[in-house]
Scaffold this motif. Structure first.
Motif, mmCIF file in Angstrom:
data_model
loop_
_atom_site.group_PDB
_atom_site.id
_atom_site.type_symbol
_atom_site.label_atom_id
_atom_site.label_comp_id
_atom_site.label_asym_id
_atom_site.label_seq_id
_atom_site.Cartn_x
_atom_site.Cartn_y
_atom_site.Cartn_z
ATOM 1 N N LEU A 77 0.831 -1.214 0.000
ATOM 2 C CA LEU A 77 0.000 0.000 0.000
ATOM 3 C C LEU A 77 0.866 1.266 0.000
ATOM 4 C CD1 LEU A 77 -2.887 -1.017 2.429
ATOM 5 C CD2 LEU A 77 -2.860 -1.115 -0.066
ATOM 6 N N ASP A 78 1.948 1.228 -0.793
ATOM 7 C CA ASP A 78 2.856 2.374 -0.859
ATOM 8 C C ASP A 78 3.140 2.831 -2.292
ATOM 9 O OD1 ASP A 78 4.393 0.269 -1.739
ATOM 10 O OD2 ASP A 78 6.037 0.596 -0.328
ATOM 11 N N THR A 79 2.394 2.295 -3.256
ATOM 12 C CA THR A 79 2.570 2.651 -4.653
ATOM 13 C C THR A 79 1.433 3.571 -5.081
ATOM 14 O OG1 THR A 79 3.593 0.506 -5.100
ATOM 15 C CG2 THR A 79 2.745 1.733 -7.002
ATOM 16 N N GLU A 80 1.777 4.720 -5.612
ATOM 17 C CA GLU A 80 0.751 5.662 -6.075
ATOM 18 C C GLU A 80 0.083 5.092 -7.325
ATOM 19 O OE1 GLU A 80 1.600 9.766 -7.809
ATOM 20 O OE2 GLU A 80 1.102 10.198 -5.714
ATOM 21 N N VAL A 81 -1.237 4.920 -7.259
ATOM 22 C CA VAL A 81 -2.003 4.358 -8.370
ATOM 23 C C VAL A 81 -3.068 5.359 -8.786
ATOM 24 C CG1 VAL A 81 -3.501 2.469 -9.132
ATOM 25 C CG2 VAL A 81 -1.641 1.997 -7.521
ATOM 26 N N TRP A 82 -3.030 5.757 -10.037
ATOM 27 C CA TRP A 82 -4.029 6.661 -10.594
ATOM 28 C C TRP A 82 -5.213 5.836 -11.049
ATOM 29 C CZ3 TRP A 82 -3.373 11.941 -10.679
ATOM 30 C CH2 TRP A 82 -2.109 12.397 -10.316
ATOM 31 N N LEU A 83 -6.395 6.241 -10.646
ATOM 32 C CA LEU A 83 -7.608 5.501 -10.989
ATOM 33 C C LEU A 83 -8.266 6.116 -12.219
ATOM 34 C CD1 LEU A 83 -9.138 5.116 -7.416
ATOM 35 C CD2 LEU A 83 -7.516 3.608 -8.597
ATOM 36 N N GLY A 84 -8.951 5.270 -12.985
ATOM 37 C CA GLY A 84 -9.739 5.760 -14.097
ATOM 38 C C GLY A 84 -9.310 5.281 -15.470
ATOM 39 N N SER A 85 -8.340 4.353 -15.527
ATOM 40 C CA SER A 85 -7.923 3.883 -16.845
ATOM 41 C C SER A 85 -7.586 2.392 -16.887
ATOM 42 C CB SER A 85 -6.715 4.686 -17.339
ATOM 43 O OG SER A 85 -5.608 4.470 -16.487
ATOM 44 N N ALA A 86 -8.010 1.658 -15.882
ATOM 45 C CA ALA A 86 -7.706 0.224 -15.847
ATOM 46 C C ALA A 86 -8.825 -0.513 -15.113
ATOM 47 C CB ALA A 86 -6.365 -0.028 -15.150
ATOM 48 N N GLU A 87 -8.717 -1.828 -15.098
ATOM 49 C CA GLU A 87 -9.712 -2.672 -14.449
ATOM 50 C C GLU A 87 -9.068 -3.497 -13.351
ATOM 51 O OE1 GLU A 87 -11.573 -5.085 -17.453
ATOM 52 O OE2 GLU A 87 -12.226 -3.331 -18.583
ATOM 53 N N ILE A 88 -9.908 -3.935 -12.442
ATOM 54 C CA ILE A 88 -9.521 -4.912 -11.426
ATOM 55 C C ILE A 88 -10.337 -6.158 -11.731
ATOM 56 C CG2 ILE A 88 -9.617 -5.509 -8.972
ATOM 57 C CD1 ILE A 88 -9.300 -2.470 -8.401
ATOM 58 N N ARG A 89 -9.666 -7.270 -11.888
ATOM 59 C CA ARG A 89 -10.347 -8.530 -12.191
ATOM 60 C C ARG A 89 -10.036 -9.542 -11.098
ATOM 61 N NH1 ARG A 89 -9.456 -8.952 -18.752
ATOM 62 N NH2 ARG A 89 -10.724 -7.113 -19.237
ATOM 63 N N VAL A 90 -11.081 -10.201 -10.631
ATOM 64 C CA VAL A 90 -10.928 -11.203 -9.568
ATOM 65 C C VAL A 90 -11.808 -12.403 -9.876
ATOM 66 C CG1 VAL A 90 -10.279 -9.565 -7.762
ATOM 67 C CG2 VAL A 90 -12.688 -10.069 -8.137
ATOM 68 N N ARG A 91 -11.392 -13.548 -9.351
ATOM 69 C CA ARG A 91 -12.142 -14.793 -9.547
ATOM 70 C C ARG A 91 -12.712 -15.246 -8.207
ATOM 71 N NH1 ARG A 91 -12.360 -17.898 -13.739
ATOM 72 N NH2 ARG A 91 -10.470 -17.049 -14.679
ATOM 73 N N GLY A 92 -14.003 -15.558 -8.218
ATOM 74 C CA GLY A 92 -14.664 -16.055 -7.029
ATOM 75 C C GLY A 92 -14.342 -17.516 -6.768
ATOM 76 N N ALA A 93 -14.688 -18.005 -5.601
ATOM 77 C CA ALA A 93 -14.432 -19.397 -5.226
ATOM 78 C C ALA A 93 -15.132 -20.371 -6.164
ATOM 79 C CB ALA A 93 -14.874 -19.642 -3.780
ATOM 80 N N ASP A 94 -16.248 -19.938 -6.756
ATOM 81 C CA ASP A 94 -16.986 -20.809 -7.683
ATOM 82 C C ASP A 94 -16.477 -20.709 -9.111
ATOM 83 O OD1 ASP A 94 -17.870 -18.311 -8.467
ATOM 84 O OD2 ASP A 94 -20.010 -18.755 -8.231
ATOM 85 N N GLY A 95 -15.408 -19.923 -9.348
ATOM 86 C CA GLY A 95 -14.825 -19.777 -10.672
ATOM 87 C C GLY A 95 -15.313 -18.565 -11.446
ATOM 88 N N THR A 96 -16.319 -17.880 -10.931
ATOM 89 C CA THR A 96 -16.832 -16.689 -11.614
ATOM 90 C C THR A 96 -15.765 -15.608 -11.650
ATOM 91 O OG1 THR A 96 -19.077 -17.169 -10.876
ATOM 92 C CG2 THR A 96 -18.633 -14.925 -11.610
ATOM 93 N N LEU A 97 -15.568 -15.011 -12.832
ATOM 94 C CA LEU A 97 -14.610 -13.933 -12.994
ATOM 95 C C LEU A 97 -15.372 -12.611 -13.053
ATOM 96 C CD1 LEU A 97 -11.582 -13.299 -13.432
ATOM 97 C CD2 LEU A 97 -12.001 -13.545 -15.888
ATOM 98 N N TYR A 98 -14.915 -11.629 -12.268
ATOM 99 C CA TYR A 98 -15.541 -10.319 -12.187
ATOM 100 C C TYR A 98 -14.581 -9.266 -12.736
ATOM 101 C CZ TYR A 98 -18.452 -12.786 -8.807
ATOM 102 O OH TYR A 98 -19.288 -13.693 -8.186
ATOM 103 N N ALA A 99 -15.124 -8.260 -13.431
ATOM 104 C CA ALA A 99 -14.328 -7.152 -13.951
ATOM 105 C C ALA A 99 -14.944 -5.838 -13.464
ATOM 106 C CB ALA A 99 -14.301 -7.180 -15.473
ATOM 107 N N ALA A 100 -14.115 -5.018 -12.834
ATOM 108 C CA ALA A 100 -14.564 -3.725 -12.319
ATOM 109 C C ALA A 100 -13.567 -2.653 -12.755
ATOM 110 C CB ALA A 100 -14.635 -3.762 -10.796
ATOM 111 N N PRO A 101 -14.049 -1.455 -13.057
ATOM 112 C CA PRO A 101 -13.103 -0.362 -13.300
ATOM 113 C C PRO A 101 -12.365 -0.069 -11.996
ATOM 114 C CG PRO A 101 -15.311 0.501 -13.046
ATOM 115 C CD PRO A 101 -15.434 -0.989 -13.041
#
Length: 139
Positions: A77-101
């Motif tokens: 939690l020490d890296t400056e990250v600019w928001l608004g031009s990328a996605e965060i993708r995560v996979r749930g325990a059931d295998g579902t993949l989610y994409a969020a800005p």
């Protein structure tokens, strides 16, 4: 930014993977509000430094006009990250993949957006946080 209701099939950009939308908000459309556990916010900040589906353009917050929100992200939690031009993708325990800005962090912390519980669990799981009980509460 494009608006897609939560948990609808992802279609923002081409992908060979099936994913579900989370956090693609628009000013003209309502969204669920509530409290999100701080462990989810911290996990999103960790994940924000990976820059999934990085775009050249920038999306500004449609709710408050903030030009480019910045968070401290990455594993320490020490890296400056600019928001608004990328996605965060995560996979749930059931295998579902989610994409969020990656603006989802700003939406949660500044505009009280409450993402779906299953997305929050997938975020926590991705960074290795074991959870018990709900991670979100409705207003």
């Amino acid at each position: 930014m494009a608006h897609y209701p939560d948990l609808t099939p992802y279609s923002y950009s081409e992908s060979d993977r099936e994913m579900l939308n989370v956090g693609w908000l628009a000013r003209w459309s309502g969204y669920p509000r509530g409290i999100v556990d701080e462990c989810v916010v911290d996990a999103l900040k960790v994940l924000s430094a990976t820059y999934d589906n990085q775009m050249r353009g920038i999306h500004h917050c449609a709710f408050c006009g903030t030009d480019r929100p910045v968070v401290l992200g990455g594993s320490a939690l020490d890296t400056e990250v600019w928001l608004g031009s990328a996605e965060i993708r995560v996979r749930g325990a059931d295998g579902t993949l989610y994409a969020a800005p990656n603006l989802v962090i700003h939406y949660i912390t500044e505009h009280h957006y409450r993402p779906p519980e299953e997305f929050c669990r997938a975020v926590a799981r991705t960074v290795g946080i074991e959870t018990v009980g709900p991670l979100t509460l409705a207003d």
